[in-house]
Design a protein around this motif. Structure first.
Motif, PDB file in Angstrom:
ATOM      1  N   VAL A   1     -13.893  -6.074  -9.862  1.00  0.00           N
ATOM      2  CA  VAL A   1     -13.995  -7.432 -10.392  1.00  0.00           C
ATOM      3  C   VAL A   1     -12.625  -8.002 -10.759  1.00  0.00           C
ATOM      4  O   VAL A   1     -12.317  -9.162 -10.469  1.00  0.00           O
ATOM      5  CB  VAL A   1     -14.936  -7.461 -11.613  1.00  0.00           C
ATOM      6  N   LEU A   2     -11.790  -7.192 -11.385  1.00  0.00           N
ATOM      7  CA  LEU A   2     -10.508  -7.691 -11.880  1.00  0.00           C
ATOM      8  C   LEU A   2      -9.500  -7.947 -10.762  1.00  0.00           C
ATOM      9  O   LEU A   2      -8.499  -8.621 -10.985  1.00  0.00           O
ATOM     10  CB  LEU A   2      -9.921  -6.704 -12.884  1.00  0.00           C
ATOM     11  N   GLY A   3      -9.765  -7.416  -9.562  1.00  0.00           N
ATOM     12  CA  GLY A   3      -8.851  -7.681  -8.447  1.00  0.00           C
ATOM     13  C   GLY A   3      -8.776  -9.149  -8.095  1.00  0.00           C
ATOM     14  O   GLY A   3      -7.760  -9.610  -7.580  1.00  0.00           O
ATOM     15  N   GLY A   4      -9.853  -9.892  -8.337  1.00  0.00           N
ATOM     16  CA  GLY A   4      -9.842 -11.331  -8.150  1.00  0.00           C
ATOM     17  C   GLY A   4     -10.210 -11.812  -6.761  1.00  0.00           C
ATOM     18  O   GLY A   4     -10.420 -13.016  -6.565  1.00  0.00           O
ATOM     19  N   SER A   5     -10.318 -10.901  -5.778  1.00  0.00           N
ATOM     20  CA  SER A   5     -10.626 -11.326  -4.408  1.00  0.00           C
ATOM     21  C   SER A   5     -12.095 -11.143  -4.057  1.00  0.00           C
ATOM     22  O   SER A   5     -12.632 -11.859  -3.215  1.00  0.00           O
ATOM     23  CB  SER A   5      -9.756 -10.550  -3.403  1.00  0.00           C
ATOM     24  N   TYR A   6     -12.735 -10.113  -4.639  1.00  0.00           N
ATOM     25  CA  TYR A   6     -14.189  -9.921  -4.556  1.00  0.00           C
ATOM     26  C   TYR A   6     -14.698  -9.638  -3.142  1.00  0.00           C
ATOM     27  O   TYR A   6     -15.747 -10.132  -2.738  1.00  0.00           O
ATOM     28  CB  TYR A   6     -14.929 -11.137  -5.123  1.00  0.00           C
TER      29      TYR A   6
ATOM     30  N   ARG B   1       2.312 -15.870   0.605  1.00  0.00           N
ATOM     31  CA  ARG B   1       2.219 -16.794  -0.528  1.00  0.00           C
ATOM     32  C   ARG B   1       2.986 -16.300  -1.745  1.00  0.00           C
ATOM     33  O   ARG B   1       3.431 -17.099  -2.568  1.00  0.00           O
ATOM     34  CB  ARG B   1       0.745 -17.008  -0.891  1.00  0.00           C
ATOM     35  N   THR B   2       3.148 -14.978  -1.853  1.00  0.00           N
ATOM     36  CA  THR B   2       3.822 -14.422  -3.027  1.00  0.00           C
ATOM     37  C   THR B   2       5.322 -14.237  -2.803  1.00  0.00           C
ATOM     38  O   THR B   2       6.133 -14.557  -3.685  1.00  0.00           O
ATOM     39  CB  THR B   2       3.196 -13.067  -3.401  1.00  0.00           C
TER      40      THR B   2
ATOM     41  N   ARG C   1       0.834  -1.189   0.000  1.00  0.00           N
ATOM     42  CA  ARG C   1       0.000   0.000   0.000  1.00  0.00           C
ATOM     43  C   ARG C   1       0.879   1.252   0.000  1.00  0.00           C
ATOM     44  O   ARG C   1       1.994   1.242   0.525  1.00  0.00           O
ATOM     45  CB  ARG C   1      -0.921   0.020   1.226  1.00  0.00           C
ATOM     46  N   PRO C   2       0.367   2.353  -0.582  1.00  0.00           N
ATOM     47  CA  PRO C   2       1.136   3.598  -0.653  1.00  0.00           C
ATOM     48  C   PRO C   2       1.295   4.269   0.707  1.00  0.00           C
ATOM     49  O   PRO C   2       0.592   3.937   1.665  1.00  0.00           O
ATOM     50  CB  PRO C   2       0.303   4.463  -1.618  1.00  0.00           C
ATOM     51  N   PRO C   3       2.189   5.253   0.779  1.00  0.00           N
ATOM     52  CA  PRO C   3       2.561   5.805   2.095  1.00  0.00           C
ATOM     53  C   PRO C   3       1.513   6.669   2.775  1.00  0.00           C
ATOM     54  O   PRO C   3       1.470   6.706   4.009  1.00  0.00           O
ATOM     55  CB  PRO C   3       3.822   6.624   1.778  1.00  0.00           C
ATOM     56  N   LEU C   4       0.652   7.380   2.027  1.00  0.00           N
ATOM     57  CA  LEU C   4      -0.315   8.251   2.705  1.00  0.00           C
ATOM     58  C   LEU C   4      -1.258   7.440   3.583  1.00  0.00           C
ATOM     59  O   LEU C   4      -1.666   7.907   4.657  1.00  0.00           O
ATOM     60  CB  LEU C   4      -1.110   9.070   1.679  1.00  0.00           C
TER      61      LEU C   4
ATOM     62  N   PHE D   1       4.767  -6.299  -7.338  1.00  0.00           N
ATOM     63  CA  PHE D   1       4.132  -7.276  -6.461  1.00  0.00           C
ATOM     64  C   PHE D   1       2.692  -7.551  -6.878  1.00  0.00           C
ATOM     65  O   PHE D   1       2.241  -8.700  -6.864  1.00  0.00           O
ATOM     66  CB  PHE D   1       4.160  -6.799  -5.013  1.00  0.00           C
ATOM     67  N   ARG D   2       1.949  -6.481  -7.257  1.00  0.00           N
ATOM     68  CA  ARG D   2       0.545  -6.686  -7.605  1.00  0.00           C
ATOM     69  C   ARG D   2       0.397  -7.615  -8.804  1.00  0.00           C
ATOM     70  O   ARG D   2      -0.522  -8.427  -8.871  1.00  0.00           O
ATOM     71  CB  ARG D   2      -0.138  -5.352  -7.900  1.00  0.00           C
ATOM     72  N   ALA D   3       1.322  -7.511  -9.751  1.00  0.00           N
ATOM     73  CA  ALA D   3       1.270  -8.412 -10.904  1.00  0.00           C
ATOM     74  C   ALA D   3       1.531  -9.850 -10.475  1.00  0.00           C
ATOM     75  O   ALA D   3       0.840 -10.788 -10.903  1.00  0.00           O
ATOM     76  CB  ALA D   3       2.292  -7.966 -11.946  1.00  0.00           C
TER      77      ALA D   3
END
Length: 489
Positions: A306-311, A413-414, A61-64, A240-242
């Protein structure tokens, strides 16, 4: 005269609407901490010395977001900040709708935003990144519209502010670029349909880009000054997200598909679905620039969910600012009878959901709170713990830090699939005092589970089973164990 009277009554309407939202949300202030809330608070409060992304911990996650967590300090403060973000969002969408449709549009937008901000199925009882971004997104809409009004003076100034706000939302959650999508589509649509406004649109785009780049660079530089380098951020937020997306895809279970069905059903039944369809129809039929831009954001945010895959259900909250604005813009496009029927239906469904959650509160997080409370009562103030895999809300309830940098299962896991890092922690000089098996060390298809089990047998001993979770204590350590709860959530 009627318009002036309607505008004069708008502050009263906003006050009552926001007041009702606040009263409802305060009822959930004591809900057990969610995994993200507890984990982000741990990361933000510990951001400092350490060799991971944010000091001792790592999170994509970003710093803010972490600065907000550091500012909050406690769960209660964080939830009050989340509530404040919703209030700011309601005012922002009301302002945006007012600029286009006047007082009536502002009332519909504010009512929709307030109503959706009380919907339990959007995860509003907990403060998440989507909620913290909502105020920035909504006021970004308003400033962009202000900048592109035909007779607005110094259009570069609100455009600059809109760019800064768009950067702030990206610095909270990298996938929330709703402000950029809205500004880009609105500027292009205005320039395409109104040749005389092309110069203004170009000025707005240029000023917004400057505001965005400067604010983003400032955030990255400030994070670097605190020990989080730009290269590390890029690796966490992009690379990492990829990689994690592939891990999510290959490890999907039946529960993943079930969450997708629930997500789609919630979208359809909550009113978001109807607003999306109405926005699409009006955008195609009238091609009004603001409606086109609003629908573009709805489509983008829907795709992101939807594309995040976790829902997860709270992903839908990203749709709230644009959907509320659409309600304000399009209310006059629906017959009064249909509008009333849909409004009553939406209020009734959300009220039923709210009533049910008050009468039979969900137990999500309650088990983690029980296990964490037992650890706190059994341990010493200097104790540390590791929970496998994830569940940082256990650590939050226990008041214990973790020597393992990954507080969620996805980074494990990653980035540590063979548990090399975890094994080093368990056998190193800073090994945790406690080890909690949440779903078993062999869950998620982890390849290093056998080695981990041997290391646990060598260095730890089982001391309790709390709510079905096995708790280990480091050998050589003695603690006065609290009674195990006889009943669990």
């Amino acid at each position: 005269m009627d318009l002036a009277r309607s505008a004069a009554r708008l502050p009263v309407f906003l006050s009552l609407t926001i007041g009702a939202m606040i009263a409802i949300r305060l009822c959930f202030l004591g809900t057990p901490a969610g995994r993200d809330e507890a984990g982000f608070l741990m990361v933000g409060n510990a951001w400092g010395d350490g060799d991971s992304l944010y000091g001792p911990y790592w999170v994509d996650r970003p710093p803010l977001l972490l600065w907000i967590m550091d500012l909050a300090g406690t769960l209660t403060n964080l939830r009050l900040i989340g509530l404040l973000a919703c209030v700011v969002m309601v005012l922002g969408v009301a302002r945006a709708a007012y600029l286009v449709r006047g007082p009536q549009g502002a009332r519909w937008a504010a009512a929709a935003a307030s109503l959706f901000s009380t919907a339990h199925w959007f995860g509003v009882t907990r403060t998440n990144g989507e909620m913290l971004c909502a105020g920035f997104v909504a006021w970004g809409f308003a400033l962009t519209i202000q900048a592109l009004l035909p007779h607005a003076r110094r259009p570069w100034l609100p455009a600059l502010g809109a760019g800064v706000l768009a950067a702030c939302s990206c610095l909270i959650k990298q996938s929330i670029v709703d402000g950029l999508v809205f500004a880009a589509v609105l500027a292009v649509a205005v320039a395409w349909q109104q040749p005389a406004a092309r110069r203004r649109a170009a000025v707005v785009v240029a000023a917004g880009t400057v505001g965005f780049v400067v604010a983003l660079a400032t955030g990255v530089a400030a994070a670097a000054a605190r020990g989080t380098s730009p290269a590390e951020l890029f690796d966490a937020l992009v690379t990492f997200r990829a990689e994690a997306g592939e891990v999510i895809r290959t490890s999907a279970t039946a529960a993943t598909g079930q969450r997708l069905i629930v997500l789609l059903a919630t979208w359809a039944g909550s009113g978001l679905g109807f607003i999306a369809v109405l926005a699409a129809w009006c955008a195609a039929r009238r091609r009004e620039p603001v409606v086109l831009a609003t629908f573009a954001v709805i489509a983008f945010a829907s795709g992101t969910a939807v594309l995040g895959g976790s829902y997860w259900g709270h992903y839908l909250f990203q749709l709230v600012p644009a959907s509320a604005l659409a309600a304000g813009l399009l209310a006059d496009q629906v017959s009064r009878r249909l509008r009333t029927a849909l409004g009553v239906f939406t209020v009734a469904v959300l009220a039923a959901n709210l009533t049910y959650t008050i009468v039979a509160p969900p137990q999500v997080g309650a088990t983690a709170e029980t296990v964490g409370t037992w650890l706190r009562e059994s341990g010493d103030p200097s104790d540390t713990a590791v929970v496998v895999y994830g569940q940082p809300n256990v650590l939050g309830a226990a008041g214990m830090s973790s020597p393992y940098p990954y507080l969620w299962s996805l980074p494990v896991r990653t980035l540590d699939p063979d548990l090399t890092t975890l094994s080093g922690v368990l056998t190193g000089p800073d090994r945790p005092t406690w080890f909690v098996e949440w779903t078993g060390v062999d869950s998620w298809g982890i390849t290093g589970a056998d080695r981990l089990e041997n290391e646990l047998d060598d260095g730890y001993r089982k001391v309790a089973k709390v709510c079905g979770r096995t708790v280990w204590l480091a050998r050589g350590e003695e603690r006065s164990l609290a009674p195990v709860p006889k009943e669990c959530p």
